[in-house]
Scaffold this motif. Structure first.
Motif, short mmCIF file in Angstrom:
data_model
loop_
_atom_site.label_atom_id
_atom_site.label_comp_id
_atom_site.label_asym_id
_atom_site.label_seq_id
_atom_site.Cartn_x
_atom_site.Cartn_y
_atom_site.Cartn_z
N GLY A 20 0.79 -1.23 0.00
CA GLY A 20 0.00 0.00 0.00
C GLY A 20 0.82 1.28 0.00
N LEU A 80 -4.32 -1.25 -5.73
CA LEU A 80 -5.67 -1.15 -5.17
C LEU A 80 -5.93 -2.27 -4.17
CD1 LEU A 80 -7.78 -0.13 -8.29
CD2 LEU A 80 -7.44 1.21 -6.20
N GLU A 82 -3.84 -3.65 -2.31
CA GLU A 82 -3.06 -3.37 -1.10
C GLU A 82 -3.58 -2.16 -0.34
OE1 GLU A 82 1.25 -5.02 -2.73
OE2 GLU A 82 1.00 -2.88 -2.38
N GLY A 83 -4.54 -1.45 -0.92
CA GLY A 83 -5.10 -0.28 -0.25
C GLY A 83 -4.35 1.01 -0.50
N PRO A 85 -3.59 4.60 -1.89
CA PRO A 85 -4.48 5.68 -2.34
C PRO A 85 -4.14 6.09 -3.77
CG PRO A 85 -2.81 6.56 -0.87
CD PRO A 85 -2.61 5.08 -0.91
#
Length: 103
Positions: A20, A80, A82-83, A85
């Motif tokens: 992420g 995405l 992995e989160g 932004p």
């Protein structure tokens, strides 16, 4: 540091980038500059293109947050998941940038 050692240092650093989060080619070059004597984001990009398949290559972006050229779709999907932004087709560098020493 030999060219081979530099390749290994780049890949080892990329392996440490948490899920992420991202680093830019330039940030990697800057982080290794004191020990390596090299400060080239292009060289890091070249190393990633040739040798980066075994590391989380999708976590390395350009300074504007653009995803690895030719692999944008796959990188976007991985980031995405992995989160990370994202803002449109780029990573939100302000919120996703990581440097060694950060959690």
């Amino acid at each position: 540091m030999t060219p081979e050692e530099y390749v290994e240092e780049v890949l080892a650093l990329v392996e440490r980038i948490p899920p992420g989060r991202v680093m830019s080619y330039g940030a990697i070059a800057d982080h290794l500059a004191d020990r390596s004597g090299r400060e080239s984001a292009r060289l890091v990009g070249s190393i990633m293109a040739r040798h980066g398949g075994g590391v989380p290559w999708h976590r390395v972006v350009n300074s504007a947050g653009r995803l690895p050229p030719g692999h944008e779709r796959e990188a976007r999907g991985r980031l995405l998941a992995e989160g990370a932004p994202l803002r449109g087709d780029r990573v939100d560098i302000r919120h996703a940038a990581w440097s060694p020493g950060q959690p």
